[in-house]
Design a protein around this motif. Structure first.
Motif, short mmCIF file in Angstrom:
data_model
loop_
_atom_site.label_atom_id
_atom_site.label_comp_id
_atom_site.label_asym_id
_atom_site.label_seq_id
_atom_site.Cartn_x
_atom_site.Cartn_y
_atom_site.Cartn_z
N PHE A 62 0.81 -1.22 0.00
CA PHE A 62 0.00 0.00 0.00
C PHE A 62 0.84 1.27 0.00
O PHE A 62 0.51 2.23 -0.69
CB PHE A 62 -0.99 0.01 1.17
N ARG A 63 1.95 1.26 0.73
CA ARG A 63 2.76 2.49 0.81
C ARG A 63 3.53 2.76 -0.49
O ARG A 63 4.00 3.87 -0.70
CB ARG A 63 3.71 2.41 1.99
N SER A 64 3.62 1.77 -1.36
CA SER A 64 4.30 1.99 -2.65
C SER A 64 3.31 2.04 -3.82
O SER A 64 3.72 2.19 -4.95
CB SER A 64 5.34 0.90 -2.89
N HIS A 65 2.02 1.93 -3.53
CA HIS A 65 1.01 1.93 -4.59
C HIS A 65 0.77 3.36 -5.09
O HIS A 65 0.63 4.29 -4.29
CB HIS A 65 -0.30 1.33 -4.07
N PRO A 66 0.71 3.57 -6.41
CA PRO A 66 0.57 4.93 -6.95
C PRO A 66 -0.71 5.65 -6.52
O PRO A 66 -0.70 6.87 -6.37
CB PRO A 66 0.62 4.74 -8.46
N LEU A 67 -1.80 4.92 -6.30
CA LEU A 67 -3.06 5.56 -5.91
C LEU A 67 -3.36 5.46 -4.42
O LEU A 67 -3.99 6.34 -3.85
CB LEU A 67 -4.23 4.95 -6.69
N TRP A 68 -2.93 4.40 -3.78
CA TRP A 68 -3.31 4.14 -2.39
C TRP A 68 -2.26 4.59 -1.38
O TRP A 68 -2.57 4.66 -0.18
CB TRP A 68 -3.65 2.66 -2.20
N ALA A 69 -1.06 4.92 -1.80
CA ALA A 69 -0.01 5.32 -0.85
C ALA A 69 -0.44 6.51 0.00
O ALA A 69 -0.29 6.50 1.22
CB ALA A 69 1.28 5.62 -1.59
N GLU A 70 -1.01 7.53 -0.63
CA GLU A 70 -1.40 8.72 0.12
C GLU A 70 -2.66 8.51 0.94
O GLU A 70 -2.94 9.29 1.85
CB GLU A 70 -1.58 9.90 -0.83
N LYS A 71 -3.43 7.47 0.64
CA LYS A 71 -4.65 7.17 1.39
C LYS A 71 -4.39 6.26 2.58
O LYS A 71 -5.24 6.10 3.45
CB LYS A 71 -5.67 6.49 0.48
N THR A 72 -3.22 5.61 2.61
CA THR A 72 -2.94 4.61 3.64
C THR A 72 -2.41 5.27 4.91
O THR A 72 -1.39 5.95 4.89
CB THR A 72 -1.91 3.58 3.12
N ILE A 73 -3.13 5.04 6.00
CA ILE A 73 -2.75 5.60 7.30
C ILE A 73 -2.08 4.54 8.17
O ILE A 73 -1.08 4.79 8.81
CB ILE A 73 -4.00 6.14 8.04
N TYR A 74 -2.63 3.32 8.16
CA TYR A 74 -2.14 2.29 9.08
C TYR A 74 -2.46 0.91 8.54
O TYR A 74 -3.52 0.68 7.96
CB TYR A 74 -2.82 2.47 10.45
N VAL A 75 -1.53 -0.02 8.77
CA VAL A 75 -1.72 -1.45 8.50
C VAL A 75 -1.20 -2.18 9.72
O VAL A 75 -0.06 -1.94 10.14
CB VAL A 75 -0.92 -1.90 7.26
N GLY A 76 -2.00 -3.06 10.31
CA GLY A 76 -1.52 -3.78 11.48
C GLY A 76 -2.37 -4.99 11.81
O GLY A 76 -3.53 -5.09 11.39
N PRO A 77 -1.81 -5.91 12.57
CA PRO A 77 -2.52 -7.16 12.92
C PRO A 77 -3.53 -6.96 14.03
O PRO A 77 -3.39 -6.09 14.89
CB PRO A 77 -1.38 -8.07 13.39
N MET A 78 -4.57 -7.79 14.01
CA MET A 78 -5.52 -7.84 15.12
C MET A 78 -4.89 -8.64 16.26
O MET A 78 -4.21 -9.64 16.02
CB MET A 78 -6.80 -8.56 14.69
N GLY A 79 -5.15 -8.22 17.45
CA GLY A 79 -4.61 -8.94 18.61
C GLY A 79 -5.09 -10.38 18.69
O GLY A 79 -4.36 -11.25 19.17
N CYS A 80 -6.28 -10.65 18.19
CA CYS A 80 -6.83 -12.01 18.24
C CYS A 80 -6.24 -12.92 17.15
O CYS A 80 -6.51 -14.11 17.13
CB CYS A 80 -8.35 -11.99 18.11
N ARG A 81 -5.46 -12.35 16.25
CA ARG A 81 -4.75 -13.06 15.17
C ARG A 81 -5.70 -13.71 14.16
O ARG A 81 -5.39 -14.72 13.54
CB ARG A 81 -3.77 -14.10 15.74
N THR A 82 -6.87 -13.08 13.95
CA THR A 82 -7.80 -13.57 12.93
C THR A 82 -7.84 -12.67 11.70
O THR A 82 -8.57 -12.95 10.76
CB THR A 82 -9.23 -13.73 13.49
#
Length: 161
Positions: A62-82
């Motif tokens: 997402f951070r290297s995507h030409p359209l989505w890089a500027e729209k991406t704020i956060y990517v992270g795992p759920m604590g429950c691992r699902t």
């Protein structure tokens, strides 16, 4: 207490893409998505090494995507691992990100390079990765969920009462 995920019926929640919440920040909206890869309490959760690898690959995608890089704020795992949480700028719905999420998971399912930033100076737990199992999990998610996404995989079931 207003915690959106605590009001979801996890006993019937399917794998899919869900709007977890929308927050107004200044004059814009941030949409948090629940990218649910496992049925809670009914499927084995993912290993932390898989979640960690997905985090690195998804963030890179997402951070290297030409359209989505500027729209991406956060990517992270759920604590429950699902699954994963992804936050994008914009007032978005699940259908708005279905295509790009499928492209992301196909990217991860076919990834054959060194895991980005999996070095001691770049990552706090650089040895905790598993690309082989990550690729299997991502392919399964594409084949079984993203290729046949429907309303049941995009609308949260709510608890009764």
């Amino acid at each position: 207490m207003d915690v959106t995920s605590f009001g979801i019926d996890h006993d019937t929640l399917l794998r899919g893409i869900y709007v977890s919440r929308k927050d107004t920040v200044e004059n814009g909206v941030l949409t948090t998505f629940d990218i649910r890869m496992k049925e809670p309490n009914r499927e084995m959760v993912m290993d932390t090494s898989v979640m960690h690898t997905i985090e690195h690959l998804m963030a890179t995608f997402f951070r290297s995507h030409p359209l989505w890089a500027e729209k991406t704020i956060y990517v992270g795992p759920m604590g429950c691992r699902t699954g994963m949480y992804v936050i994008f700028k914009g007032d978005l719905e699940s259908k708005d990100i279905a295509e790009i999420m499928k492209a992301c998971y196909e990217y991860m399912a076919n990834f054959n390079e060194e895991i980005p930033a999996a070095k001691s100076e770049m990552c706090g737990n650089y040895l905790d990765h598993n690309l082989a199992i990550t690729k299997i999990e991502c392919k399964k998610y594409v084949d079984e969920v993203l290729d046949c996404l429907n309303e049941a995989n995009m609308t949260y079931p709510r608890q009764q009462g």
